[in-house]
Motif scaffolding. Structure first.
Motif, short mmCIF file in Angstrom:
data_model
loop_
_atom_site.label_atom_id
_atom_site.label_comp_id
_atom_site.label_asym_id
_atom_site.label_seq_id
_atom_site.Cartn_x
_atom_site.Cartn_y
_atom_site.Cartn_z
N ILE A 2 0.85 -1.18 0.00
CA ILE A 2 0.00 0.00 0.00
C ILE A 2 0.89 1.24 0.00
CG2 ILE A 2 -1.81 1.28 1.20
CD1 ILE A 2 -2.71 -1.32 2.46
N LYS A 3 0.70 2.09 -1.00
CA LYS A 3 1.49 3.31 -1.12
C LYS A 3 0.61 4.53 -0.95
CE LYS A 3 4.70 1.39 -4.58
NZ LYS A 3 5.21 1.57 -5.98
N LEU A 4 1.15 5.57 -0.34
CA LEU A 4 0.49 6.86 -0.30
C LEU A 4 1.07 7.70 -1.44
CD1 LEU A 4 -1.57 8.52 1.37
CD2 LEU A 4 0.38 9.54 2.56
N ILE A 5 0.23 8.07 -2.40
CA ILE A 5 0.68 8.74 -3.61
C ILE A 5 0.22 10.20 -3.59
CG2 ILE A 5 0.66 8.72 -6.14
CD1 ILE A 5 1.87 6.21 -4.96
N PRO A 6 1.14 11.17 -3.58
CA PRO A 6 0.71 12.58 -3.74
C PRO A 6 -0.06 12.73 -5.05
CG PRO A 6 3.01 12.46 -3.08
CD PRO A 6 2.60 11.06 -3.45
N PHE A 7 -1.23 13.35 -4.98
CA PHE A 7 -2.14 13.32 -6.12
C PHE A 7 -2.37 14.70 -6.73
CE2 PHE A 7 -6.77 13.16 -7.47
CZ PHE A 7 -6.50 12.58 -8.69
N MET A 8 -2.68 15.70 -5.90
CA MET A 8 -3.09 16.99 -6.45
C MET A 8 -2.50 18.13 -5.63
SD MET A 8 -5.12 17.69 -9.11
CE MET A 8 -6.34 16.38 -9.19
N ALA A 9 -2.19 19.22 -6.32
CA ALA A 9 -1.73 20.44 -5.67
C ALA A 9 -2.77 21.53 -5.87
CB ALA A 9 -0.38 20.88 -6.23
N GLY A 10 -2.83 22.46 -4.93
CA GLY A 10 -3.81 23.52 -5.02
C GLY A 10 -3.24 24.86 -4.60
N ARG A 11 -3.99 25.90 -4.92
CA ARG A 11 -3.55 27.25 -4.59
C ARG A 11 -4.77 28.13 -4.37
NH1 ARG A 11 -1.89 32.49 -5.60
NH2 ARG A 11 0.35 32.86 -5.85
N VAL A 12 -4.71 28.97 -3.34
CA VAL A 12 -5.74 29.99 -3.16
C VAL A 12 -5.41 31.14 -4.12
CG1 VAL A 12 -6.76 31.66 -1.57
CG2 VAL A 12 -6.20 29.36 -0.77
N ILE A 13 -6.39 31.54 -4.90
CA ILE A 13 -6.21 32.64 -5.84
C ILE A 13 -6.61 33.97 -5.20
CG2 ILE A 13 -6.92 33.60 -8.08
CD1 ILE A 13 -5.16 31.12 -8.31
#
Length: 310
Positions: A266-277
């Motif tokens: 079982i791997k924890l995979i970084p999936f998405m990045a976000g930013r407050v505009i």
């Protein structure tokens, strides 16, 4: 250097830059540029009528803390090799962030190939996935509780209903309507994948068979019984696919019902990045917080935000 939104005449060059930068199959590229691409959401850098860099701002709606936000998903960030390292991406991203702010967007998302490329522009990690890697015969103990059928374009509304039901107790998910699933069916098909529905149990599975591996892109279910039935469906491919890979949300329940976790990686995979505009509008949008009146220990809080790009 001229930064602007793309025009119809630029499409062929945008496709060419995309193909140089990304290893997508011909069928997927055809699907994407016929069904998703929109020059009105595409920003390019051009010189002497030559497209040198490009990105797309694909439109989605996300549900975040019971608020709906229209967001631009930044995708296809690409540059020709001769301009890499010359600051073109910096100019492209700075222009894009200002445009998102002017257009009234509050948050934005992207799937980063390398987080270091986007941290400098204010994006940071916000979503993970769990990836299960196991032998298919480890799913021996599960049994089908109903018959699955292959999804067709007639099933877009059904898929949307199943998905929406599964998401209703979660936070931070993409809102998907019937139009989304029409595109989703086309996309999976363009990559030689399959979508099967268990309508009786309100679940569906989207997957690819890659050599001897059963690769699950998405497994949506509404109760443990439907999950067990889907795992049985995967097991029934055990003579065809010796290995199974399943991508799932971090709160997924598969890890609770697999017989022997010791044989499952079982791997924890970084999936998405976000930013407050727009920070001020984001704070104002939170139902539980009013920046004019919120007090802690009878003291007002003042927040100063410095954004190098907006």
């Amino acid at each position: 250097m001229n930064i602007r939104y793309a025009k119809p005449i630029d499409k062929e060059q945008v496709v060419s830059v995309w193909n140089y930068c990304f290893e997508d199959g011909e069928d997927f590229v055809k699907y994407y540029f016929e069904n998703v691409y929109d020059e009105n959401n595409t920003i390019i850098i051009e010189e002497n009528d030559e497209v040198l860099s490009a990105l797309q701002l694909n439109k989605y709606t996300i549900d975040l803390r019971d608020n709906k936000y229209d967001v631009s998903y930044v995708v296809g960030v690409s540059s020709k090799p001769e301009v890499r390292g010359l600051g073109y991406m910096k100019h492209l991203m700075a222009y894009t962030l200002e445009e998102l702010y002017k257009n009234g967007e509050i948050v934005s998302l992207l799937m980063a190939i390398d987080y270091r490329l986007y941290k400098r522009y204010g994006f940071d990690h916000c979503y993970d996935q769990i990836q299960y890697n196991l032998r298919t015969d480890e799913l021996l103990g599960f049994r089908l509780s109903s018959k699955l059928r292959k999804a067709t374009f007639e099933d877009a509304e059904t898929l949307s209903r199943i998905y929406t039901k599964a998401m209703e107790s979660l936070n931070g998910y993409a809102v998907r309507d019937e139009a989304y699933f029409n595109r989703f069916i086309k996309e999976v098909s363009s990559e030689s994948g399959y979508i099967y529905i268990d309508e009786e149990n309100n679940s569906y599975i989207a997957y690819y068979i890659q050599g001897d591996t059963f690769f699950v892109r998405e497994l949506i279910y509404n109760n443990i019984s439907s999950l067990k039935s889907m795992l049985a469906y995967i097991y029934n491919h055990n003579t065809q696919c010796k290995k199974t890979v399943i991508n799932a949300p971090v709160d997924d329940k598969i890890k609770l019902i697999i017989a022997n976790l010791k044989t499952c990686e079982i791997k924890l995979i970084p999936f998405m990045a976000g930013r407050v505009i727009n920070f001020e509008k984001y704070i104002e949008s939170l139902n539980s917080c009013n920046i004019d009146t919120q007090k802690i220990n009878n003291k007002y809080i003042k927040i100063k935000v410095i954004d190098k790009y907006i």
